[in-house]
Design an enzyme around this catalytic site. Structure first.
Site, PDB file in Angstrom:
ATOM      1  N   PRO A   2       0.834  -1.211   0.000  1.00  0.00           N
ATOM      2  CG  PRO A   2      -0.695  -1.542   1.711  1.00  0.00           C
ATOM      3  CD  PRO A   2       0.611  -2.037   1.177  1.00  0.00           C
ATOM      4  CD  GLU A   3       4.080   2.828  -2.541  1.00  0.00           C
ATOM      5  OE1 GLU A   3       4.375   3.830  -1.879  1.00  0.00           O
ATOM      6  OE2 GLU A   3       4.875   1.897  -2.761  1.00  0.00           O
TER       7      GLU A   3
END
Ligand code: ZN
Length: 271
Positions: A2-3
């Site tokens: 997840p960014e």
């Protein structure tokens, strides 16, 4: 992984379901994620109300009456809201039960995520205190970037991916922002003009905002917080497009390794 856009999308997704809700209970189904989970939290959290849901870099902060739950999704974590009584899956390690009857469920197959209880100012916690500026705020601008880059020989792509320069610019976003700003990823950070830093700061904001608007870029292990599987793939102009024609000049996009990360650029449009 997840960014920042996925974390912000998660924050926006869960916030309306959490703020003002009282915590009715906590279920821990594992003893440890990245760090051990404190079983005392099962006594500490119930009865407290969620006051706000904030984000700093890729950390989520659930601010309660007497402290803050600091969450990190790690490599593969995801938060979802489910109704009480929904059977947990194999990787559903933590449930936060809310007075509304909903459950905030933390799924994390690889267990690199974090759930910590912090009292006092959470922004002074060692995990947060030394982070660089947020990319979407006014603190990130051309002047600040140029000042931080002065005399640095590090490649500009590695420089903007450094969490002390600015947080949340992952590998995909770094390549995309540099393409939009017309800057070659290998250029020494200290040799870039103010005008170009300004273009780059704007490009970073744009690519992240577009990704947030799209609900985050495609990611295997993330489900949107309301449980919809959907991901709207953001249009990537260079990342993952080696050999394909540049959208501007039609020459093939090139791929190199830089700082052990795959890096994509156009040798004609980026100088
Ligand atoms: Zn080109």
């Amino acid at each position: 992984m997840p960014e920042l856009p996925e974390v912000e999308t998660t924050r926006r997704g869960i916030e309306p379901h959490l703020v003002g809700e009282r915590i009715a209970g906590l279920v821990l189904r594992t003893v440890k994620l990245r760090w051990p989970l404190d079983p005392l939290l099962c006594d500490v959290l119930p009865g407290q109300t969620v006051r706000s849901v904030e984000r700093r870099a890729k950390y989520l902060l659930l601010r309660l009456d007497r402290g803050t739950i600091l969450l990190h999704l790690g490599m593969s974590g995801a938060l979802r809201l489910v109704t009480a009584g929904t059977m947990p899956g194999k990787h559903d390690h933590v449930d936060l039960l809310l007075s509304s009857g909903q459950v905030l469920r933390f799924q994390d197959p690889r267990k690199f995520g974090a759930l910590l209880w912090v009292t006092g100012d959470p922004y002074l916690h060692p995990l947060l205190a030394r982070l660089g500026p947020e990319p979407l705020g006014a603190d990130l601008n051309g002047t600040a970037l140029r000042k931080a880059a002065r005399a640095r020989r590090i490649a500009v792509k590695s420089f903007i991916m450094d969490q002390q320069t600015v947080v949340g610019v992952g590998n995909i976003y770094a390549s995309e922002a540099l393409f939009r700003a017309g800057i070659r990823p290998t250029l020494a950070a200290g040799r870039i003009s103010l005008a170009r830093w300004k273009r780059l700061a704007e490009a970073i904001k744009q690519v992240l905002q577009e990704a947030i608007a799209a609900g985050g870029t495609t990611l295997q292990d993330f489900s949107q917080s309301d449980g919809r599987p959907g991901y709207f793939k953001q249009q990537l102009l260079v990342y993952g497009r080696a050999g394909e024609p540049c959208t501007v000049c039609h020459e093939p996009i090139e791929s190199i390794r830089l700082g052990q990360r795959s890096t994509y650029y156009c040798r004609y449009c980026q100088t």
